[in-house]
Motif scaffolding. Sequence first.
Motif, short mmCIF file in Angstrom:
data_model
loop_
_atom_site.label_atom_id
_atom_site.label_comp_id
_atom_site.label_asym_id
_atom_site.label_seq_id
_atom_site.Cartn_x
_atom_site.Cartn_y
_atom_site.Cartn_z
N PRO A 194 0.78 -1.42 0.12
CA PRO A 194 -0.08 0.06 -0.24
C PRO A 194 1.15 1.27 -0.02
O PRO A 194 0.90 1.78 0.90
N PHE A 195 1.54 1.52 -1.05
CA PHE A 195 2.78 3.20 -1.67
C PHE A 195 1.08 3.74 -0.73
O PHE A 195 0.24 4.01 -1.76
N ARG A 196 1.56 4.77 -0.99
CA ARG A 196 0.56 6.44 -1.01
C ARG A 196 0.26 6.75 -1.87
O ARG A 196 1.69 7.09 -2.86
N PRO A 197 -0.81 7.32 -2.73
CA PRO A 197 -0.43 7.83 -3.70
C PRO A 197 0.54 9.19 -3.78
O PRO A 197 1.40 9.16 -5.51
N ASP A 198 -0.06 10.00 -2.92
CA ASP A 198 1.03 11.50 -3.08
C ASP A 198 2.67 11.12 -2.61
O ASP A 198 3.04 11.48 -2.82
N ALA A 199 3.01 10.01 -2.34
CA ALA A 199 4.59 9.41 -1.88
C ALA A 199 5.11 9.17 -2.91
O ALA A 199 4.78 7.92 -4.04
N GLN A 200 6.42 10.10 -2.59
CA GLN A 200 7.75 8.45 -3.64
C GLN A 200 7.69 7.40 -3.42
O GLN A 200 7.86 7.43 -2.07
N GLY A 201 8.12 6.54 -3.89
CA GLY A 201 8.08 4.98 -4.08
C GLY A 201 9.26 4.85 -4.37
O GLY A 201 10.11 5.11 -5.60
N ILE A 202 9.69 3.95 -3.23
CA ILE A 202 11.07 3.72 -3.43
C ILE A 202 10.96 1.35 -3.30
O ILE A 202 10.67 1.57 -2.48
N ILE A 203 12.11 0.84 -3.76
CA ILE A 203 11.64 -0.41 -3.20
C ILE A 203 13.53 -0.52 -3.17
O ILE A 203 14.21 -0.17 -4.78
N ILE A 204 13.80 -0.98 -2.84
CA ILE A 204 15.47 -1.45 -1.91
C ILE A 204 15.63 -2.84 -1.79
O ILE A 204 15.07 -3.35 -1.61
N LEU A 205 16.53 -3.42 -3.19
CA LEU A 205 16.76 -5.13 -3.71
C LEU A 205 18.49 -5.17 -3.01
O LEU A 205 18.68 -4.20 -2.95
N ILE A 206 18.51 -6.07 -2.28
CA ILE A 206 19.58 -6.62 -1.72
C ILE A 206 19.60 -8.41 -1.42
O ILE A 206 19.12 -8.89 -0.78
N THR A 207 20.74 -8.48 -2.62
CA THR A 207 20.20 -9.72 -2.96
C THR A 207 22.30 -10.11 -3.73
O THR A 207 23.13 -9.22 -4.05
N ASP A 208 22.91 -11.69 -3.57
CA ASP A 208 24.32 -11.94 -3.94
C ASP A 208 23.73 -12.91 -4.81
O ASP A 208 24.93 -13.13 -5.41
N ALA A 209 22.31 -13.05 -5.06
CA ALA A 209 22.47 -14.03 -6.36
C ALA A 209 21.82 -13.64 -7.04
O ALA A 209 21.13 -12.52 -7.67
N PRO A 210 21.85 -14.03 -8.88
CA PRO A 210 21.14 -13.75 -10.15
C PRO A 210 19.65 -14.29 -9.66
O PRO A 210 19.41 -15.08 -8.91
N ASP A 211 18.74 -13.70 -10.46
CA ASP A 211 17.70 -14.70 -10.57
C ASP A 211 16.78 -15.39 -10.86
O ASP A 211 17.54 -15.51 -12.30
N HIS A 212 15.40 -16.13 -11.23
CA HIS A 212 15.49 -16.77 -12.10
C HIS A 212 14.34 -16.09 -12.63
O HIS A 212 13.59 -15.46 -12.23
N HIS A 213 13.95 -16.43 -13.71
CA HIS A 213 13.07 -16.18 -14.51
C HIS A 213 11.99 -17.19 -15.06
O HIS A 213 12.81 -17.96 -15.58
N ALA A 214 10.88 -16.27 -16.08
CA ALA A 214 10.15 -17.77 -16.89
C ALA A 214 11.66 -17.96 -17.87
O ALA A 214 11.79 -17.85 -19.22
N GLY A 215 11.17 -19.78 -17.78
CA GLY A 215 11.96 -20.41 -18.47
C GLY A 215 13.07 -20.36 -18.69
O GLY A 215 14.04 -21.00 -19.09
#
Length: 544
Positions: A190-211
Motif C-alpha cells: 500500500p504505497f501512498r498515491p502522493d508519496a515517492q515510491g522506492i524499492i531497495i533490493l538486497i541480494t548476492d545471487a542472480p534471479d530465476h525468470h520465466a523459461g
Amino acid sequence: MGNKGAWLGAIALVALLAAAGRANATLQLSVGNPGLQHFDSDGGVELDFGLTDTNGQPVGNLRVGNVKVFENGQAAKILDFRGQGQGRPVDIVFVMDITESMQPYIDAVKQNMISFAQDLQANHRDYRLGLVTFEDYVVSQASDCNCAYRDKLTSSVDEFTQWVGSLHAGGGGDIPEDQLDALAYAASLPFRPDAQGIIILITDAPDHHAGDGSATSQHDQAFWDHHKNGGDVTNQTASAVAALLKKNGLSLYAVAPPPFIAPDYHEIVAATHGRAYNIITEEGRFSELVREIGHSIATQYSLTYLTPRPIEDGTERRIELDVSYRDQSAVARTEYQVRGVGGGRIIEPTLGGAGAGSPANLGEVSFAWWNGFIPLLAIAGLLILSRTGLGVPAEELKAIVTAQSQAPLRPPMPPHRAVGTPTPARGPVSQREAARIPPGVPPPDVGQGARLVTVNPEGPIAAEYSLLKDEVGLGRGTENDLVIPHVSVSRNHARIARRNGAYQLTDLNSTNGTYLNNTPVKGWVTITPGSEVRLGDVSFVFRS
C-alpha cells in the motif's frame, strides 16, 4: 546450479578488476519516474531527482534557477521546487534475500536503520518503511508466514528494526533465487498515491525468470511445497517487472551482482530510473552503503512543472532535466504517457532540435483545432440524441449551434489551476461575448474571489494564492490545499474557512505561529480585506 559460495568467489576477482578500471567520477544527475497525480486537475507533472558532485556526495544547495525542464523539446515552467528539508513523502520497501550467505547483510541493515531514518527525519521526509523477504519463493507472501511485516508499511523505525531483527537466514545452497516475484509482490504493497515510491533490493545471487528451466532442477522439499504445480520457479520476466514498477511509479535501488552476472536487475533499474550498487565490490563497506542510500533518498529534490501540452491524448512525453552547478552541467532523461486517445497535435517536436518557441514547433496542429473540433463533435451527438427524444429540446440546441458558429476558434484554455496557485484577473464580460452566451447559461464569473497576496514572494512561493474552496488548509506539506514551501511554515500550519459569508482563520498548533495583523491567532478569528496574515515568516495581504 553450483555451490553459492564458490560462485561468489569465482566472480569476485572479475568484479574487482572491473571496478579498478572505473573512469573518474563526474557530476551525476538521476531522475525518478514522473508523478501524474495532479495532471488532470492542473497539468502538473512531478519529478524527483538527485545530484552528486565529483566526490559522489549529494549536492544540497541547488535553487530553482539551477534547473531547466524540457518536455518534447519545449521549455516548461517550473511551478514548485523543493530542496533539502522540503521533500515530499517517501515510501521505501526493502526486498531482502534471506538465504544463508545474506546474514551479514541482514545484520548490517538492522544496525544502520536508525541512521537511515534519522537522515530522512532531518530532511523532513515523511517516510514509511516496508519489508519483503524471499529465497526460492517469496517468504513474506506465503500462506504459512506469520510475519509481523506482511503487507504493511510502518512510520516507526523501531518497529522496522524489530522486523529485520526477527529474520534468520538459512538454506540457499543453490542459485538463482526468486527475486522477480518478490519485486512484483513489493509493488502491490500500500504505497501512498502522493508519496515517492522506492524499492531497495538486497541480494548476492542472480534471479530465476520465466523459461529458465528451473522446473527440471533439483530442489528441497520446502521449495516444492511452495511450487506444487511443478512449473518454473516464476513466470515473471525482467521486462514485465520493470513495466509493473514503472506503471506504479516505483524506482528500484538494487544492491546486487554486476550486470554481466545478473542483467535483469540492471534492466529494471534503468527502466525505473533507479540506482544500482555492486554488492561484490561494496561488500566491505555495506554498512556505510546503507547510510549512503538513506542520505541519497533524503536529500533528493522534487519539482512540479506545467506541461506545455495540458491535454489527455494518450501520447508519450519525453522529459529532459538540465541542471547547472558550479560551471558544470548534467542532463537526465525520462518519459511518461498520459491516458486518453488521439489528440490535438500530429507532429511531436524532438529532443535536441530547436529551442522552445522556435519555428520547429510550427509543424504542430494548433490547440485551436482541438478546441474547435470537440465542441462540434459534442453538438453533433446532442443533435442525434434530440432526434431520438433523449437529448435537450431542439430550440436550445439551435441557440447553442448559433453561438458556436459565431465564436472564432479560441486558443487553448489554460489548465485548471489547483487550489493555491495564482489566478489571473478577469475584466467584465463584453457585450459581444455576452451575445454569444446561449440562453439559460450564466455569464462567466467577473471577479477574482478571495485570495492571499504574498508580501515578499521568493523562490517557489507563489505571488498569489486563491481561496477556491469554503475551507482550505495551509502549510508546507503537499497534502494542503495551499502549499507554502518555506522552512518557517509547519507541515500543517493553519486553516481558513468561509462561514456565513465571512472568512475566518485558525492556527493548527504550528511551530512558528499564525498572526493576524501581528497578533497571535488563538482559536478562530475573522479576517477582513486588507488584513495581514502571517504564517511563520511569510506574510500575505487578504483580498476579497
